[in-house]
Write a protein that holds these residues in place. Structure first.
Motif, mmCIF file in Angstrom:
data_model
loop_
_atom_site.group_PDB
_atom_site.id
_atom_site.type_symbol
_atom_site.label_atom_id
_atom_site.label_comp_id
_atom_site.label_asym_id
_atom_site.label_seq_id
_atom_site.Cartn_x
_atom_site.Cartn_y
_atom_site.Cartn_z
ATOM 1 N N TYR A 139 0.859 -1.181 0.000
ATOM 2 C CA TYR A 139 0.000 0.000 0.000
ATOM 3 C C TYR A 139 0.897 1.233 0.000
ATOM 4 C CZ TYR A 139 -2.878 3.828 1.770
ATOM 5 O OH TYR A 139 -3.501 5.044 1.938
ATOM 6 N N ASP A 165 0.685 5.630 -0.333
ATOM 7 C CA ASP A 165 -0.102 6.858 -0.396
ATOM 8 C C ASP A 165 0.879 8.015 -0.422
ATOM 9 O OD1 ASP A 165 -1.879 8.904 -0.289
ATOM 10 O OD2 ASP A 165 -2.671 8.448 1.704
ATOM 11 N N LYS A 211 1.105 11.840 -1.052
ATOM 12 C CA LYS A 211 0.395 13.107 -1.198
ATOM 13 C C LYS A 211 1.263 14.085 -1.985
ATOM 14 C CE LYS A 211 -2.998 11.859 1.605
ATOM 15 N NZ LYS A 211 -4.374 11.612 1.125
ATOM 16 N N LYS A 262 -2.116 6.947 -5.052
ATOM 17 C CA LYS A 262 -2.277 5.807 -4.160
ATOM 18 C C LYS A 262 -2.158 4.511 -4.959
ATOM 19 C CE LYS A 262 -5.385 8.032 -0.818
ATOM 20 N NZ LYS A 262 -6.734 7.982 -0.176
ATOM 21 N N TYR A 295 -2.686 0.161 -4.379
ATOM 22 C CA TYR A 295 -3.003 -1.040 -3.608
ATOM 23 C C TYR A 295 -2.611 -2.230 -4.484
ATOM 24 C CZ TYR A 295 -6.238 2.507 -1.733
ATOM 25 O OH TYR A 295 -6.793 3.668 -1.246
#
Length: 1022
Positions: free
Chosen positions: A346, A348, A350, A359, A361
């Motif tokens: 995972y 993420d 920004k 993002k 997955y």
């Protein structure tokens, strides 16, 4: 009598014993690894003879031997061993792993090869070496500066942006695309993946390869020359990048967990004249140039206006420190049954620009199972991922006037000047492959594989304006499906100790389908729904479907004698549905040879020479185009525009189809683009492999690039596509690797690579006529393609400064008329002084020249790794030398129109040499917003700058816990590290970042700079 008998027996024994001692018998044996596991396919040869065999699925072999015979046993990845047979049965031979030999096995197309026997130009990198020191959304960015001849350009700092990968020079020609590129072919675990340039992913503009977690990659191999890449035929002209994911290994199960937490900092941004300074500059421009009766807006003149002295920091508002999180966990292992690997990740990231980010997955499983006493091996791979690059619905401009209020200002609370709504961008990919390998007849292996790939790109866009109450929705879905069936047969006969032969036969069939569905709606009022409400009168919908197929047959033969002399050859035949009927099949051959000269007796006394090899190769590979039906003729059935106007083609009230004017007349003679490459290479390993040097020289001629060519008007068409352009790339590549022990526990490893490439257009259609690149809307890119020059040169007006006096403006002695400027402007003091190339006293397009080359001459990288006990420091640098770029960022900021006041921020004019009055020794012309012709034009050579740079990309300090400390912790291994990414850039370029440039040399980063990151990471092994 007794004495006679004894003497007779003695004589008989003397006669018989030599035959008895030398008599051979069939001996059974077994070859295992250090843990006793059988090694399948190990070579066992009686020394000094050609008598030998290979082990079966149980690691067993049978060979006729006599006591005293010496056996030589070898297996890839293990140290060779000599064993003397002493009449014992069964004979057990145990081999030890050779870590250096394991690293020397290189993945090539449809198999592996010992590095010592590789004759093509092949480069490989271990991914762990990069993931331990760098952080990125995709593995391509991590390759930057790692491999000689692989130029990776990044033109935006936005998370999830797609980098440009060019192997051995650009070979892409286009009339209407400002940055046409020549993408390589990507093959993941033996399966070519759907191209990143496919139409479905153009919906979201997200990097297709960013769905693959770099932590799941074992190694990456780049096939650079045609002899290595030709096995992939009609898709390998721009090189091939092979990606191998991680598999389970024998021993106890390996459980690993990686955690990363990064802080993204905003770099130095563009200078802005804020508040009072901006007001003073606007007032100065009005004072100098504004026509009579034109007045400044009240925010500049009315002291009672609350924003008269305002100084909103829009950059500070929209750019902010952000966070990156990256987690990856895996469980891997292997045993008699096979191997398994399961990983999840995972990420993420920004963005530093408001409401942007990326993002990911991802889930991946790799398993293999043995059957039929290990003669049958079945491998399965499943990868599922989703990437999310959702963002603000409108372009986030950071160039608002500083006098305008910020959205959170209490006086204008609720105002969202940066746009209301959402722009959802989601990409899903499912990749499954399964293959089975049957080992039979000891020297043959048959492999059959099937792979399925499904990708889906989804974009839901909603935007509204509180000022006009206008709202719009759109939803787009693109899907691609790829099915691939492959069959290969590998034959590796035992020809004796000195001979190594490998024959590959293969067949593949592939089908790719793509579909795109788009719907949109418009409304005169905001909607509660952010999706298209279907059906209504204001909705529009379109759909499209395309498919292509490839049927291929291929073969490769590699032979080596004593691992000293090597030859190889391959051929592939591709039948593609994209090719025209007259050229349905393409043939792609290659041949190569190598000489390990260090094995010759002549060099045996040179202790400093560990190994040396000469390589030479020649091959042909190809590439095609994206439009599946271009050779067959593309038809258009019309469409509806956003105002619901009927654009459908019709005749007599009946809807119909017509050939599309923009794709031209059909041409069934269209065929693949052909790339012919010759390569000469030298590999040296010195001082017991402490120093490695690799050199390559190549010539790549790309022939038959697709271009439109003119047709006579009597044909009813303007143009037709033909294989009509040729581009030549010549270059040199250098790689130097060292691994030195400085003192005690201090080690230093260094990797330096640099590559030189010269690009030249050889042929163009229409009698080698110049191509001035323009968009379909007529926008002039300022690029030219001209025979004899590099691709995409800048086609600019040659600047000679500024007219300081009236006397400097040339006068035609024949007519007495002054030189006329662009758009027939009467030139004046303070205007740009362009050279009249043809002396016709008129500045127009005929006065533009080839003014610069955006193709870098030198690219490379420099990596330094220091280790002391458990501590290590890694510094990665990249560089580009000899490239011209255009400072379009400055051009855009200085180009003011008559409505500039109050709408945009201004740069601080004190930082630029701008002409105002006679005598000013200025670099830039007058900034008169009300002039009939703006003097700030995009084709001004004054804005061409040196695009060379040297960048310290990352610096990583880490610590590996030693075994003594780990005794007190529940871990098998533990590592902590800190990385500073985008450390510092050394450049002459006056713009923000010389790295963020398009392939055709323009600073088009759209205001998204490269962030600076401080990353903290922990890697644990249980």
């Amino acid at each position: 009598m007794k004495t006679v008998i004894i003497r007779a027996c003695f004589l008989l024994a003397l006669f018989v014993l030599p035959f008895v001692a030398g008599a051979q018998e069939l001996v059974s044996g077994k070859v295992t690894d250090g843990s006793g596991e059988p090694l399948i396919g190990a070579t066992v040869v009686r020394k000094g003879t050609t008598q030998g065999t290979v082990t079966d699925a149980f690691g067993a072999f049978k060979l006729k031997l006599a006591p005293g015979d010496v056996l030589i046993c070898s297996f890839i990845g293990y140290q060779p061993l000599e064993v003397t047979y002493k009449n014992e049965q069964p004979l057990i031979i145990k081999l030890s792993e050779d870590n250096q030999k394991i690293d020397d096995v290189v993945v090539v197309g449809y198999g592996t090869q010992i590095k010592r026997e590789v004759t093509g130009s092949v480069s490989s990198v271990k991914m762990d070496e990069m993931t331990e020191t760098q952080a990125s959304e995709s593995f391509e960015s991590m390759l930057q500066g790692k491999i000689a001849g692989v130029n990776i350009q990044i033109n935006s700092g936005e998370p999830g942006a797609t980098p440009t990968v060019i192997i051995r020079g650009l070979a892409a020609v286009s009339r209407d695309d400002g940055s046409a590129v020549s993408d390589p072919l990507y093959v993941v675990d033996g399966v070519p993946i759907i191209s990143r340039t496919s139409d479905d992913f153009a919906i979201t503009s997200t990097n297709v390869l960013a769905d693959l977690d770099p932590n799941d990659i074992e190694d990456i191999v780049v096939l650079k020359d045609a002899s290595a890449a030709a096995i992939y035929g009609s898709r390998a002209a721009n090189g091939v990048i092979l990606v191998t994911t991680k598999k389970g290994k024998r021993g106890r199960p390996q459980i690993n967990f990686n955690m990363r937490y990064g802080i993204n900092f905003v770099p130095q941004l563009q200078d802005v004249a804020g508040g009072v300074k901006e007001r003073e500059q606007v007032a100065r421009l009005y004072e100098l140039y504004a026509p009579y009766g034109i007045y400044m807006p009240s925010m500049y003149t009315d002291v009672t206006n609350p924003f008269y002295n305002n100084s909103s920091d829009w950059q500070g508002y929209l750019y902010n420190t952000s966070i990156t999180q990256d987690y990856n966990g895996s469980v891997r292992g292997a045993g008699d049954f096979g191997q398994y690997s399961v990983s999840m990740g995972y990420m993420d990231s920004k963005g530093i620009l408001f409401n942007t980010g990326f993002k990911r997955y991802n889930l991946m499983t790799n398993t293999s199972f043995n059957a039929l006493n290990k003669a049958l091996v079945v491998n399965n791979t499943l990868a599922v991922s989703r990437t999310d690059q959702s963002k603000n619905p409108d372009a986030l401009s950071t160039s608002y006037s500083s006098l305008l209020p910020l959205p959170d200002d209490p006086i204008v609370e609720g105002t969202d000047v940066y746009g209301v709504g959402s722009d959802s961008n989601l990409n899903d990919r499912i990749r499954f492959s399964s293959d089975a390998t049957l080992n039979f007849l000891k020297s043959m292996a048959y492999n059959v594989s099937v792979s399925l790939e499904y990708t889906r790109a989804m974009r839901d866009y909603y935007s509204e304006s509180r000022r006009t109450l206008y709202a719009s929705n759109s939803s787009d879905v693109g899907e691609s499906k790829n099915v691939l069936l492959q069959n290969t047969l590998t034959y590796t006969p035992m020809l004796g100790e000195n001979h190594n032969l490998q024959v590959l036969l293969g067949q593949s069939a592939e089908k790719t389908e793509s579909s795109v569905t788009s719907v949109s709606s418009v409304s005169d009022a905001p909607s509660l729904s952010e999706t298209v409400d279907w059906p209504t009168d204001n909705n529009i919908g379109t759909s499209d479907y395309t498919a292509s197929t490839i049927l291929s047959y291929f073969s490769r033969v590699n032979y080596s004698f004593k691992q000293k002399y090597m030859v190889g050859a391959s051929i592939r035949a591709d039948g593609s549905s994209k090719f025209g009927k007259a050229n349905r099949w393409g043939i792609f051959p290659s041949v190569s040879g190598g000489w390990n000269f260090s094995s010759e007796k002549l060099f045996s006394g040179l202790d400093w020479l560990t190994s040396g090899k000469l390589r030479v190769s020649y091959g042909i590979s190809g590439t095609t185009w994206n439009n599946d039906y271009l050779a067959l003729g593309v038809m258009d059935g019309g469409s509806l525009d956003i105002y619901n106007s009927l654009l459908e083609v019709s005749y007599g009230g009946v809807g119909g189809y017509t050939p599309t004017w923009y794709d031209g007349f059909k041409n069934e003679d269209l065929t693949w683009v052909k790339s012919e490459m010759t390569n000469v290479g030298l590999d040296l390993s010195l001082f017991d492999s402490k120093v490695e040097f690799i050199f390559d020289a190549y010539e790549k001629l790309t022939k038959g690039l697709l271009l439109t060519t003119s047709l006579p008007t009597t044909s009813g068409y303007n143009e037709v596509y033909r294989n009509a352009a040729d581009v030549l790339n010549r270059g040199l590549e250098f790689t130097l690797n060292t691994n030195l022990k400085l003192s005690g526990n201090l080690h230093w490893s260094m990797g330096l690579n640099f590559a030189y490439n010269k690009n030249r257009v050889v042929a163009l259609p229409d009698g080698n006529a110049d191509i001035i690149k323009t968009s379909t809307s007529g926008t002039d890119f300022g690029s030219i393609i001209r025979v004899g020059n590099p691709l995409n040169g800048f086609f600019f007006y040659e600047s000679e400064g500024i007219y300081q006096t009236e006397n400097e403006i040339p006068v035609d002695p024949k007519t007495g008329a002054s030189l006329v400027g662009l758009q027939d402007k009467v030139l004046a003091v303070g205007d740009r002084k362009f050279k009249d190339q043809n002396n016709d006293y008129q500045i127009d397009v005929d006065d533009r020249i080839y003014a610069g080359d955006p193709n870098p001459k030198w690219t490379g990288g420099w990596t330094n790794d220091f280790s002391y006990k458990g501590f290590s420091l890694s510094v990665v640098s990249t560089f580009v030398i000899g490239r011209d770029i255009v400072n379009t960022e400055l051009l855009d900021r200085l180009s003011l129109d008559k409505d500039f006041a109050g709408s945009t921020s201004l740069p601080n004019f004190d930082n630029y040499s701008i002409w105002e009055k006679s005598g000013d020794n200025a670099k830039y012309p007058t900034l008169n917003p009300w002039s009939d012709v703006n003097q700030i034009i995009t084709q001004d050579s004054e804005y061409i700058e040196d695009g060379s740079y040297f960048k310290i990309k990352t610096a990583t300090l880490s610590y590996n816990f030693n075994k003594g400390l780990l005794k007190h912790l529940p871990f098998q291994s533990a590592r902590v590290y800190c990385t500073l990414d985008n450390v510092v850039t050394f450049q002459k370029y006056s713009g923000p970042d010389a790295e963020l440039i398009t392939v055709d040399g323009f600073d088009d980063s759209d205001g998204y700079p490269m962030r600076r990151m401080l990353l903290f990471g922990v890697s644990l092994g249980l």
